[in-house]
Design a protein around this motif. Structure first.
Motif, PDB file in Angstrom:
ATOM      1  N   SER A  84       0.813  -1.216   0.000  1.00 33.59           N
ATOM      2  CA  SER A  84       0.000   0.000   0.000  1.00 33.59           C
ATOM      3  C   SER A  84       0.849   1.270   0.000  1.00 33.59           C
ATOM      4  O   SER A  84       2.000   1.283   0.437  1.00 33.59           O
ATOM      5  CB  SER A  84      -0.921   0.015   1.219  1.00 33.59           C
ATOM      6  N   ALA A  85       0.238   2.348  -0.462  1.00 33.56           N
ATOM      7  CA  ALA A  85       0.899   3.654  -0.437  1.00 33.56           C
ATOM      8  C   ALA A  85       1.118   4.121   1.004  1.00 33.56           C
ATOM      9  O   ALA A  85       2.114   4.774   1.305  1.00 33.56           O
ATOM     10  CB  ALA A  85       0.060   4.673  -1.200  1.00 33.56           C
ATOM     11  N   GLU A  86       0.212   3.748   1.905  1.00 29.32           N
ATOM     12  CA  GLU A  86       0.363   4.145   3.305  1.00 29.32           C
ATOM     13  C   GLU A  86       1.596   3.494   3.929  1.00 29.32           C
ATOM     14  O   GLU A  86       2.321   4.126   4.695  1.00 29.32           O
ATOM     15  CB  GLU A  86      -0.887   3.789   4.115  1.00 29.32           C
ATOM     16  N   PHE A  87       1.864   2.232   3.597  1.00 29.86           N
ATOM     17  CA  PHE A  87       3.070   1.568   4.085  1.00 29.86           C
ATOM     18  C   PHE A  87       4.301   2.349   3.629  1.00 29.86           C
ATOM     19  O   PHE A  87       5.201   2.625   4.424  1.00 29.86           O
ATOM     20  CB  PHE A  87       3.139   0.124   3.588  1.00 29.86           C
ATOM     21  N   ALA A  88       4.334   2.706   2.366  1.00 25.60           N
ATOM     22  CA  ALA A  88       5.476   3.453   1.814  1.00 25.60           C
ATOM     23  C   ALA A  88       5.661   4.791   2.545  1.00 25.60           C
ATOM     24  O   ALA A  88       6.792   5.245   2.740  1.00 25.60           O
ATOM     25  CB  ALA A  88       5.285   3.681   0.321  1.00 25.60           C
ATOM     26  N   GLN A  89       4.575   5.382   2.970  1.00 29.56           N
ATOM     27  CA  GLN A  89       4.631   6.648   3.704  1.00 29.56           C
ATOM     28  C   GLN A  89       5.319   6.468   5.069  1.00 29.56           C
ATOM     29  O   GLN A  89       6.056   7.343   5.507  1.00 29.56           O
ATOM     30  CB  GLN A  89       3.208   7.170   3.885  1.00 29.56           C
ATOM     31  N   HIS A  90       5.081   5.338   5.730  1.00 28.96           N
ATOM     32  CA  HIS A  90       5.633   5.106   7.072  1.00 28.96           C
ATOM     33  C   HIS A  90       7.013   4.459   7.057  1.00 28.96           C
ATOM     34  O   HIS A  90       7.748   4.539   8.041  1.00 28.96           O
ATOM     35  CB  HIS A  90       4.684   4.236   7.894  1.00 28.96           C
ATOM     36  N   LEU A  91       7.384   3.830   5.958  1.00 36.62           N
ATOM     37  CA  LEU A  91       8.637   3.079   5.877  1.00 36.62           C
ATOM     38  C   LEU A  91       9.875   3.906   6.241  1.00 36.62           C
ATOM     39  O   LEU A  91      10.736   3.414   6.991  1.00 36.62           O
ATOM     40  CB  LEU A  91       8.793   2.437   4.500  1.00 36.62           C
ATOM     41  N   PHE A 105       9.641  -6.605   6.744  1.00 34.62           N
ATOM     42  CA  PHE A 105       8.285  -6.213   7.151  1.00 34.62           C
ATOM     43  C   PHE A 105       7.290  -6.628   6.077  1.00 34.62           C
ATOM     44  O   PHE A 105       7.458  -6.317   4.903  1.00 34.62           O
ATOM     45  CB  PHE A 105       8.173  -4.704   7.343  1.00 34.62           C
ATOM     46  N   ARG A 106       6.226  -7.304   6.495  1.00 32.81           N
ATOM     47  CA  ARG A 106       5.131  -7.643   5.584  1.00 32.81           C
ATOM     48  C   ARG A 106       4.064  -6.563   5.592  1.00 32.81           C
ATOM     49  O   ARG A 106       3.202  -6.519   4.723  1.00 32.81           O
ATOM     50  CB  ARG A 106       4.537  -8.993   5.959  1.00 32.81           C
ATOM     51  N   GLY A 107       4.136  -5.714   6.610  1.00 30.84           N
ATOM     52  CA  GLY A 107       3.188  -4.621   6.768  1.00 30.84           C
ATOM     53  C   GLY A 107       3.490  -3.901   8.063  1.00 30.84           C
ATOM     54  O   GLY A 107       4.506  -4.174   8.715  1.00 30.84           O
ATOM     55  N   VAL A 108       2.617  -2.996   8.421  1.00 29.33           N
ATOM     56  CA  VAL A 108       2.719  -2.315   9.712  1.00 29.33           C
ATOM     57  C   VAL A 108       1.353  -2.367  10.379  1.00 29.33           C
ATOM     58  O   VAL A 108       0.318  -2.426   9.716  1.00 29.33           O
ATOM     59  CB  VAL A 108       3.213  -0.855   9.609  1.00 29.33           C
ATOM     60  N   VAL A 109       1.384  -2.368  11.692  1.00 27.06           N
ATOM     61  CA  VAL A 109       0.158  -2.277  12.481  1.00 27.06           C
ATOM     62  C   VAL A 109       0.151  -0.901  13.123  1.00 27.06           C
ATOM     63  O   VAL A 109       1.126  -0.505  13.770  1.00 27.06           O
ATOM     64  CB  VAL A 109       0.091  -3.386  13.545  1.00 27.06           C
ATOM     65  N   ILE A 110      -0.941  -0.187  12.918  1.00 23.54           N
ATOM     66  CA  ILE A 110      -1.098   1.154  13.481  1.00 23.54           C
ATOM     67  C   ILE A 110      -2.195   1.094  14.537  1.00 23.54           C
ATOM     68  O   ILE A 110      -3.297   0.592  14.271  1.00 23.54           O
ATOM     69  CB  ILE A 110      -1.437   2.177  12.388  1.00 23.54           C
ATOM     70  N   ILE A 111      -1.871   1.599  15.712  1.00 24.17           N
ATOM     71  CA  ILE A 111      -2.806   1.581  16.839  1.00 24.17           C
ATOM     72  C   ILE A 111      -3.218   3.012  17.160  1.00 24.17           C
ATOM     73  O   ILE A 111      -2.363   3.863  17.426  1.00 24.17           O
ATOM     74  CB  ILE A 111      -2.167   0.921  18.072  1.00 24.17           C
ATOM     75  N   ALA A 112      -4.521   3.258  17.129  1.00 24.00           N
ATOM     76  CA  ALA A 112      -5.075   4.543  17.553  1.00 24.00           C
ATOM     77  C   ALA A 112      -5.220   4.484  19.070  1.00 24.00           C
ATOM     78  O   ALA A 112      -6.023   3.710  19.598  1.00 24.00           O
ATOM     79  CB  ALA A 112      -6.424   4.790  16.891  1.00 24.00           C
ATOM     80  N   VAL A 113      -4.428   5.270  19.763  1.00 23.27           N
ATOM     81  CA  VAL A 113      -4.392   5.213  21.231  1.00 23.27           C
ATOM     82  C   VAL A 113      -5.651   5.849  21.810  1.00 23.27           C
ATOM     83  O   VAL A 113      -5.906   7.029  21.616  1.00 23.27           O
ATOM     84  CB  VAL A 113      -3.130   5.910  21.776  1.00 23.27           C
ATOM     85  N   ALA A 114      -6.430   5.032  22.519  1.00 19.98           N
ATOM     86  CA  ALA A 114      -7.632   5.525  23.192  1.00 19.98           C
ATOM     87  C   ALA A 114      -7.349   5.806  24.665  1.00 19.98           C
ATOM     88  O   ALA A 114      -7.963   6.683  25.261  1.00 19.98           O
ATOM     89  CB  ALA A 114      -8.766   4.513  23.060  1.00 19.98           C
ATOM     90  N   LYS A 115      -6.402   5.041  25.223  1.00 18.54           N
ATOM     91  CA  LYS A 115      -6.093   5.177  26.646  1.00 18.54           C
ATOM     92  C   LYS A 115      -4.638   4.796  26.869  1.00 18.54           C
ATOM     93  O   LYS A 115      -4.135   3.869  26.254  1.00 18.54           O
ATOM     94  CB  LYS A 115      -7.008   4.258  27.455  1.00 18.54           C
ATOM     95  N   ALA A 116      -3.993   5.521  27.754  1.00 22.30           N
ATOM     96  CA  ALA A 116      -2.622   5.195  28.157  1.00 22.30           C
ATOM     97  C   ALA A 116      -2.513   5.439  29.657  1.00 22.30           C
ATOM     98  O   ALA A 116      -3.039   6.438  30.162  1.00 22.30           O
ATOM     99  CB  ALA A 116      -1.607   6.043  27.395  1.00 22.30           C
ATOM    100  N   ALA A 117      -1.858   4.517  30.349  1.00 22.68           N
ATOM    101  CA  ALA A 117      -1.730   4.633  31.805  1.00 22.68           C
ATOM    102  C   ALA A 117      -0.390   4.061  32.233  1.00 22.68           C
ATOM    103  O   ALA A 117       0.168   3.182  31.568  1.00 22.68           O
ATOM    104  CB  ALA A 117      -2.866   3.883  32.492  1.00 22.68           C
ATOM    105  N   PRO A 118       0.138   4.537  33.354  1.00 23.53           N
ATOM    106  CA  PRO A 118       1.417   4.015  33.839  1.00 23.53           C
ATOM    107  C   PRO A 118       1.277   2.602  34.394  1.00 23.53           C
ATOM    108  O   PRO A 118       0.221   2.200  34.868  1.00 23.53           O
ATOM    109  CB  PRO A 118       1.812   4.998  34.949  1.00 23.53           C
ATOM    110  N   LEU A 119       2.375   1.859  34.303  1.00 20.62           N
ATOM    111  CA  LEU A 119       2.529   0.553  34.957  1.00 20.62           C
ATOM    112  C   LEU A 119       3.672   0.697  35.949  1.00 20.62           C
ATOM    113  O   LEU A 119       4.755   1.149  35.579  1.00 20.62           O
ATOM    114  CB  LEU A 119       2.922  -0.527  33.940  1.00 20.62           C
ATOM    115  N   ILE A 120       3.422   0.329  37.182  1.00 18.53           N
ATOM    116  CA  ILE A 120       4.458   0.447  38.211  1.00 18.53           C
ATOM    117  C   ILE A 120       4.371  -0.772  39.114  1.00 18.53           C
ATOM    118  O   ILE A 120       3.290  -1.137  39.579  1.00 18.53           O
ATOM    119  CB  ILE A 120       4.276   1.744  39.037  1.00 18.53           C
ATOM    120  N   THR A 121       5.506  -1.398  39.381  1.00 21.98           N
ATOM    121  CA  THR A 121       5.531  -2.578  40.218  1.00 21.98           C
ATOM    122  C   THR A 121       5.067  -2.269  41.640  1.00 21.98           C
ATOM    123  O   THR A 121       5.332  -1.178  42.165  1.00 21.98           O
ATOM    124  CB  THR A 121       6.949  -3.190  40.269  1.00 21.98           C
ATOM    125  N   PRO A 122       4.394  -3.211  42.286  1.00 24.21           N
ATOM    126  CA  PRO A 122       3.994  -3.016  43.683  1.00 24.21           C
ATOM    127  C   PRO A 122       5.181  -2.857  44.644  1.00 24.21           C
ATOM    128  O   PRO A 122       4.990  -2.421  45.774  1.00 24.21           O
ATOM    129  CB  PRO A 122       3.202  -4.291  44.018  1.00 24.21           C
TER     130      PRO A 122
END
Length: 147
Positions: A84-91, A105-122
């Motif tokens: 795809s042309a979009e792949f070429a744009q991100h390459l 690479f056979r492709g790319v996976v793009i994730i639209a971030v809906a939520k982000a939160a910290p991870l911290i060990t107890p």
């Protein structure tokens, strides 16, 4: 959070198939695309790609194993095929970091971030400091893998 992704690069991607079967798979080619998207180069991820096609919801964990801190990111993912042309744009962004590895690479996976939160060990809740954990885990991994 962008810095955590840039520093760690390895994210553990959780997906769920259309019939509810979970899949967790480490992906080592993450990049931040912009303020609301992250992406990774796909090389050997048939289950992850299939699951995203059936159910786009994903969660990714990025953890610094030395200081035991990180982030969890969730949102919807989509697969972009290499032809795809979009792949070429991100390459070029990927090539800047991974060079010739991008040929695989056979492709790319793009994730639209809906939520982000910290991870911290107890351990921090129990009073451990970052310096104490750093010393402990650097010692552990050095013993595991040599000096």
């Amino acid at each position: 959070m962008k810095q955590v992704i840039a520093d760690q690069r390895l994210g553990f991607v959780a997906t769920v198939s259309g019939n509810g079967a979970p899949n967790v798979s480490p992906k080592g080619t993450f990049l931040v695309l912009d303020d609301s998207h992250i992406m990774f180069g796909e090389m050997r991820s048939p289950n992850t790609v299939r699951n995203i096609g059936e159910n786009p919801a994903v969660e990714v964990n990025f953890v610094d194993p030395i200081v035991r801190k990180g982030i969890r990111v969730s949102g919807d993912a989509r697969y972009v095929e290499r032809a795809s042309a979009e792949f070429a744009q991100h390459l070029p962004a990927f090539q800047e970091v991974w060079g010739d590895l991008c040929e695989r690479f056979r492709g790319v996976v793009i994730i639209a971030v809906a939520k982000a939160a910290p991870l911290i060990t107890p351990a921090y809740d129990a009073g451990a400091t970052e310096e104490e954990l750093k010393a402990q885990w650097l010692g552990h991994f050095t013993a595991l893998h040599g000096s």
